[in-house]
Design a protein around this motif. Sequence first.
Motif, short mmCIF file in Angstrom:
data_model
loop_
_atom_site.label_atom_id
_atom_site.label_comp_id
_atom_site.label_asym_id
_atom_site.label_seq_id
_atom_site.Cartn_x
_atom_site.Cartn_y
_atom_site.Cartn_z
N HIS A 137 -12.26 19.62 1.71
CA HIS A 137 -12.54 20.24 0.45
C HIS A 137 -11.36 20.37 -0.78
O HIS A 137 -11.55 20.95 -1.65
CB HIS A 137 -12.97 21.86 0.45
N ASN A 138 -10.25 19.38 -0.29
CA ASN A 138 -9.29 19.36 -1.32
C ASN A 138 -9.17 18.06 -2.17
O ASN A 138 -9.61 16.88 -1.56
CB ASN A 138 -8.01 19.45 -0.68
N ARG A 139 -9.04 18.11 -3.33
CA ARG A 139 -9.23 17.10 -4.26
C ARG A 139 -7.52 16.20 -4.29
O ARG A 139 -6.91 16.98 -4.90
CB ARG A 139 -9.66 17.42 -5.83
N LEU A 140 -7.52 14.96 -3.87
CA LEU A 140 -6.41 14.41 -3.68
C LEU A 140 -6.44 13.06 -4.05
O LEU A 140 -7.41 12.47 -4.51
CB LEU A 140 -5.87 14.31 -2.30
N LYS A 141 -5.41 12.53 -4.77
CA LYS A 141 -4.83 11.31 -5.06
C LYS A 141 -4.33 10.51 -3.75
O LYS A 141 -3.58 10.92 -3.26
CB LYS A 141 -4.10 11.19 -6.16
N ARG A 142 -4.66 9.35 -3.45
CA ARG A 142 -4.61 8.55 -2.25
C ARG A 142 -3.54 7.35 -2.96
O ARG A 142 -4.09 6.41 -3.58
CB ARG A 142 -5.60 8.06 -1.39
N TYR A 143 -2.28 7.39 -2.41
CA TYR A 143 -1.65 6.03 -3.09
C TYR A 143 -1.32 5.36 -1.72
O TYR A 143 -0.46 5.77 -0.87
CB TYR A 143 -0.16 6.70 -3.39
N ASP A 144 -1.89 4.09 -1.73
CA ASP A 144 -1.38 3.20 -0.30
C ASP A 144 -0.19 2.43 -0.59
O ASP A 144 0.13 2.00 -1.95
CB ASP A 144 -2.66 2.21 -0.44
N TYR A 145 0.54 2.12 0.29
CA TYR A 145 1.79 1.64 -0.04
C TYR A 145 2.05 0.53 1.55
O TYR A 145 1.23 0.69 2.36
CB TYR A 145 2.86 2.52 -0.08
N ARG A 146 3.02 -0.13 1.03
CA ARG A 146 3.64 -1.13 2.42
C ARG A 146 5.07 -1.21 2.20
O ARG A 146 5.33 -1.47 1.04
CB ARG A 146 2.88 -2.58 2.16
N VAL A 147 5.78 -1.30 3.49
CA VAL A 147 7.20 -1.67 3.24
C VAL A 147 7.36 -2.86 4.53
O VAL A 147 6.67 -2.62 5.57
CB VAL A 147 7.96 -0.38 3.96
N VAL A 189 0.92 6.64 8.36
CA VAL A 189 2.03 5.71 8.63
C VAL A 189 1.36 4.59 9.78
O VAL A 189 1.02 5.31 10.63
CB VAL A 189 3.33 6.01 9.02
N GLN A 190 1.08 3.46 9.29
CA GLN A 190 0.62 2.61 10.34
C GLN A 190 1.28 1.19 10.72
O GLN A 190 1.93 0.81 9.60
CB GLN A 190 -0.89 2.22 9.84
N VAL A 191 1.38 0.75 11.94
CA VAL A 191 1.88 -0.52 12.22
C VAL A 191 0.96 -1.35 12.59
O VAL A 191 0.07 -0.85 13.67
CB VAL A 191 3.11 -0.33 13.11
N TYR A 201 15.81 -3.32 24.18
CA TYR A 201 15.41 -4.01 23.11
C TYR A 201 14.91 -2.72 21.72
O TYR A 201 14.54 -1.75 22.34
CB TYR A 201 13.86 -4.40 23.42
N ARG A 202 14.99 -3.44 20.76
CA ARG A 202 14.99 -2.37 19.60
C ARG A 202 14.34 -3.31 18.61
O ARG A 202 14.66 -4.59 18.15
CB ARG A 202 16.28 -1.88 19.06
N ILE A 203 13.48 -2.74 17.63
CA ILE A 203 12.75 -3.39 16.80
C ILE A 203 12.46 -2.18 15.45
O ILE A 203 12.33 -1.09 15.91
CB ILE A 203 11.26 -4.06 17.22
N ASN A 204 12.66 -2.71 14.35
CA ASN A 204 12.18 -2.05 13.20
C ASN A 204 11.03 -2.50 12.64
O ASN A 204 11.08 -3.85 12.04
CB ASN A 204 13.22 -2.15 12.05
N PRO A 205 9.93 -1.92 12.89
CA PRO A 205 8.62 -2.56 12.44
C PRO A 205 8.41 -2.42 10.80
O PRO A 205 8.86 -1.58 10.35
CB PRO A 205 7.66 -1.93 13.40
N GLY A 206 7.51 -3.27 10.67
CA GLY A 206 7.11 -3.32 9.15
C GLY A 206 6.03 -2.20 9.29
O GLY A 206 5.64 -2.05 10.28
N TYR A 207 5.48 -1.63 8.21
CA TYR A 207 4.38 -0.43 8.05
C TYR A 207 3.92 -0.45 6.80
O TYR A 207 4.42 -0.95 5.89
CB TYR A 207 5.09 0.69 8.63
#
Length: 209
Positions: free
Chosen positions: A130-140, A179-181, A155-161
Motif C-alpha cells: 500500500h506504499n507508493r514507491l519509485k523503483r530504480y533498477d541498477y547494475r554494477v 541485490v541480485q547476482v 577462493y574469493r570472488i567479487n561478483p557483479g550484481y
Amino acid sequence: QITEPDHNLQLCGELRQRGSAFEQLANACRYAIAMPHALPDFVCTETVKRYSSPKKKPDAITAELTMEKTKSHYAKLTVNGRALPAGHNLGDFLFEEQAGSTGEFAMLFNVFDASSRAEFAPPVDVVLDHNRLKRYDYRVKRENNLRWSWLFVNYRINPGYHGSVFVDRTTGAVSRLVVQVGSDEVDPQTPISAATTTIEYGDVSIGEA
C-alpha cells in the motif's frame, strides 16, 4: 552534514542532472554516502540458516556481530545451539570455512559508491504494501565491485550484481533495496551461481541512541 570526498558525491550530482525523475534517487544517493559514518557502533545477534543439501536439515548458526567504524566482526558462535571449541570460536573463521561474505552490511553505500559506477534505469512507479514507491533498477559490473566479496575455501570472488532501489514517492526515504547476482556475474566454477538479498529499511532503536 556530508563530509565525504567530492568523488563519492559525483554520482549523486550526475543523477540530479538527469532531471526531476532522478531527483529522489539523487537524494537517496547523498543519504547512502553519509549513512555509514553517522551510525553508532553496536553489538547485535545474527542468526543464519546454512543449507548444505536439500535433503538435510539446515544448520542454525548464531553469532555476536559487532559493528565498529562500519566494519563487522563475528564472535561467540554456536552451531545448532552448541558453542564451537575454543580454537574455532574466533568469530569470522566459521563464515569463511565453507561460505561467507564481507561488505554486505553496507550494500546501500556500496551501490552508490563512486568506485561501483552503478548504471541506473529511469524510475518505474510501483505500489508495495500500500506504499507508493519509485523503483530504480541498477547494475554494477563485476570489475567495479570493490567492496562486496564472497569467501570460499582458498577462493574469493567479487561478483557483479544488479537489483532495484525503492524510494518512497512522498517522503523520499529509501524503503527497500534488492541485490541480485546471476550466473553471468560470477565465474563458472563459483559454488554459488545465483543469490538474492532483499533489505527493508525503517526507523529502529539502537540502545538509547
